[in-house]
Write an enzyme that holds these catalytic residues in place. Structure first.
Site, short mmCIF file in Angstrom:
data_model
loop_
_atom_site.label_atom_id
_atom_site.label_comp_id
_atom_site.label_asym_id
_atom_site.label_seq_id
_atom_site.Cartn_x
_atom_site.Cartn_y
_atom_site.Cartn_z
N PRO A 166 6.57 -19.59 9.16
CA PRO A 166 7.60 -19.23 10.12
C PRO A 166 7.06 -19.04 11.54
CG PRO A 166 7.46 -17.65 8.27
CD PRO A 166 6.21 -18.45 8.29
N ARG A 211 0.82 -1.23 0.00
CA ARG A 211 0.00 0.00 0.00
C ARG A 211 0.84 1.26 0.00
NH1 ARG A 211 -3.10 -1.80 5.22
NH2 ARG A 211 -0.93 -2.38 5.54
N ARG A 212 2.08 1.20 0.55
CA ARG A 212 2.89 2.42 0.71
C ARG A 212 3.76 2.68 -0.52
NH1 ARG A 212 5.44 0.78 6.39
NH2 ARG A 212 5.26 -1.26 5.37
N TYR A 250 -5.93 -14.09 14.54
CA TYR A 250 -4.75 -14.16 13.65
C TYR A 250 -4.42 -15.63 13.36
CZ TYR A 250 -0.01 -13.92 11.83
OH TYR A 250 1.11 -14.09 11.03
P1 NDP Z 1 5.83 -6.67 7.89
O1 NDP Z 1 4.83 -5.88 8.66
O2 NDP Z 1 7.27 -6.32 8.02
O3 NDP Z 1 5.44 -6.66 6.34
C1 NDP Z 1 4.13 -6.88 5.94
C2 NDP Z 1 3.99 -6.49 4.47
O4 NDP Z 1 2.64 -6.76 4.07
C3 NDP Z 1 4.25 -5.03 4.23
O5 NDP Z 1 4.99 -4.88 3.04
C4 NDP Z 1 2.86 -4.44 4.06
O6 NDP Z 1 2.90 -3.35 3.15
C5 NDP Z 1 2.12 -5.61 3.43
N1 NDP Z 1 0.69 -5.51 3.59
C6 NDP Z 1 -0.02 -5.53 4.74
N2 NDP Z 1 -1.34 -5.35 4.48
C7 NDP Z 1 -1.43 -5.22 3.12
C8 NDP Z 1 -2.52 -4.99 2.24
N3 NDP Z 1 -3.78 -4.87 2.69
N4 NDP Z 1 -2.27 -4.90 0.92
C9 NDP Z 1 -1.01 -5.03 0.44
N5 NDP Z 1 0.05 -5.23 1.22
C10 NDP Z 1 -0.16 -5.32 2.55
O7 NDP Z 1 5.57 -8.18 8.32
P2 NDP Z 1 6.29 -9.54 7.88
O8 NDP Z 1 7.25 -9.31 6.80
O9 NDP Z 1 6.76 -10.20 9.11
O10 NDP Z 1 5.04 -10.36 7.36
C11 NDP Z 1 4.93 -10.91 6.06
C12 NDP Z 1 4.06 -12.15 6.10
O11 NDP Z 1 4.67 -13.12 6.93
C13 NDP Z 1 2.67 -11.93 6.69
O12 NDP Z 1 1.73 -12.69 5.95
C14 NDP Z 1 2.79 -12.46 8.11
O13 NDP Z 1 1.57 -12.89 8.63
C15 NDP Z 1 3.74 -13.62 7.87
N6 NDP Z 1 4.44 -14.08 9.04
C16 NDP Z 1 5.23 -13.24 9.79
C17 NDP Z 1 5.91 -13.72 10.91
C18 NDP Z 1 6.70 -12.85 11.81
O14 NDP Z 1 7.00 -13.28 12.95
N7 NDP Z 1 7.12 -11.67 11.40
C19 NDP Z 1 5.83 -15.14 11.25
C20 NDP Z 1 4.96 -15.92 10.42
C21 NDP Z 1 4.34 -15.41 9.34
P3 NDP Z 1 2.05 -2.00 3.25
O15 NDP Z 1 1.90 -1.66 4.69
O16 NDP Z 1 2.88 -1.03 2.47
O17 NDP Z 1 0.77 -2.31 2.57
C1 8X3 Z 2 3.71 -14.58 13.24
C2 8X3 Z 2 4.31 -15.50 14.26
O1 8X3 Z 2 3.96 -16.45 16.58
O2 8X3 Z 2 3.95 -14.03 16.31
O3 8X3 Z 2 2.89 -15.29 12.39
O4 8X3 Z 2 2.10 -15.33 15.56
S1 8X3 Z 2 3.52 -15.31 15.73
#
Ligand code: NDP
Ligand code: 8X3
Length: 258
Positions: free
Chosen positions: A188, A39-40, A158
């Site tokens: 992850p 989005r950004r 979630y």
């Molecule tokens: P971040 O918050 O660092 O990144 C999330 C990304 O998703 C950003 O680029 C954000 O971009 C984008 N995003 C969120 N909402 C939207 C939307 N409505 N439309 C388009 N883009 C969107 O988090 P992570 O990199 O950690 O997360 C990435 C994925 O990994 C997610 O699906 C998360 O659930 C999953 N995950 C993360 C874990 C963790 O511990 N970090 C563990 C397990 C899974 P913008 O805001 O610009 O839209």
């Molecule tokens: C993100 C990992 O354990 O914070 O999906 O939910 S946890």
């Protein structure tokens, strides 16, 4: 032998931060053509030169909120001709909102998580996968989570979105069986990104506590795993990968250094 992704189109959703940016960069190193959204717009502009620098054959960026059914359909239908043949789709866009007892939570948090993590992933998949089937080539890699394997306190919705992701990945793989299109879910545990900052709506102190006194996974750890799955030979499907920091044994069993 590892598959070559040179000049292949890799589409990573949610690549303005964290795992998405790292994954796009990792694919760029292989000489792929990288398409990213989020989005950004300012962040997309900042990531674009990094991707070119890393070795991307070409880069295409566009702002998109995956929660919008119409927005996703229009964005994919309106892609320039040379960006239509997506070889690898990484459904990464996702977020968590809040850590609160379900029966007391703000319903808006649920809407955002379900609309992004479940419906957004489905909208993008619906728009991209028919082309893969038609071309007889493609790979969908979805970001799940350890949270999709077991519910944890105050995170039930979630966790439910990530459990849905797991079954969507399984269902899609079943529906695609008989075609060469592959489906992988990468799940992850704790990865230090903007994830907790978003979950706690900018409360950086609370976000930092999530990863205090452990060595969390990095976005690069996950990016490397995704690229590994994507580069297996065509007859190999990595169905799922559950990956945690060594200090994490389950969704809520974590040993912190004292
Ligand atoms: P971040 O918050 O660092 O990144 C999330 C990304 O998703 C950003 O680029 C954000 O971009 C984008 N995003 C969120 N909402 C939207 C939307 N409505 N439309 C388009 N883009 C969107 O988090 P992570 O990199 O950690 O997360 C990435 C994925 O990994 C997610 O699906 C998360 O659930 C999953 N995950 C993360 C874990 C963790 O511990 N970090 C563990 C397990 C899974 P913008 O805001 O610009 O839209
Ligand atoms: C993100 C990992 O354990 O914070 O999906 O939910 S946890």
């Amino acid at each position: 032998m590892a598959l070559s992704l040179k000049n292949k189109i890799v589409f990573v959703t949610g690549a303005t931060a964290g795992i998405g940016t790292a994954t796009a960069l990792e694919f760029a190193k292989l000489g792929a053509k990288i398409m990213i959204c989020g989005r950004r717009s300012d962040k997309l502009s900042a990531v674009e030169p990094q991707l070119r620098e890393a070795g991307a054959a070409d880069v295409h960026t566009f702002a998109l909120d995956v929660q919008s059914r119409e927005g996703v359909a229009n964005a994919i239908a309106g892609l320039p001709h040379e960006w239509k043949a997506v070889e690898i789709l990484v459904n990464n866009a996702g977020l968590s909102r809040g850590l609160t007892k379900m029966y007391e939570d703000d319903i808006q948090n649920w809407e955002e998580m379900i609309d992004t993590n479940v419906k957004g992933l489905l909208y993008v998949t619906r728009a991209i996968v028919p082309g893969m089937v038609e071309r007889g080539s493609g790979h969908v890699i979805n970001l799940g989570s350890i949270a999709g394997h077991a519910a944890y306190p105050n995170g039930g919705v979630y966790c439910a979105t990530k459990a849905a992701e797991r079954f969507i990945s399984d269902g899609l793989r079943i529906d695609l069986n008989g075609t060469p299109v592959r489906v992988t879910t990468v799940d992850p545990g704790m990865v230090e990104t903007e994830f907790s900052l978003v979950r706690f709506r900018g409360d950086s102190e609370r976000a930092a506590k999530t990863y205090a006194n452990i060595d969390p996974l990095t976005a690069e750890d996950i990016a490397e795993t995704i690229v590994w799955a994507a580069t297996r030979p065509a007859h190999v499907t990595i169905q799922s990968v559950l990956i945690t920091p060594t200090a994490q044994a389950s969704a809520y069993v974590v040993t912190r250094k004292s």
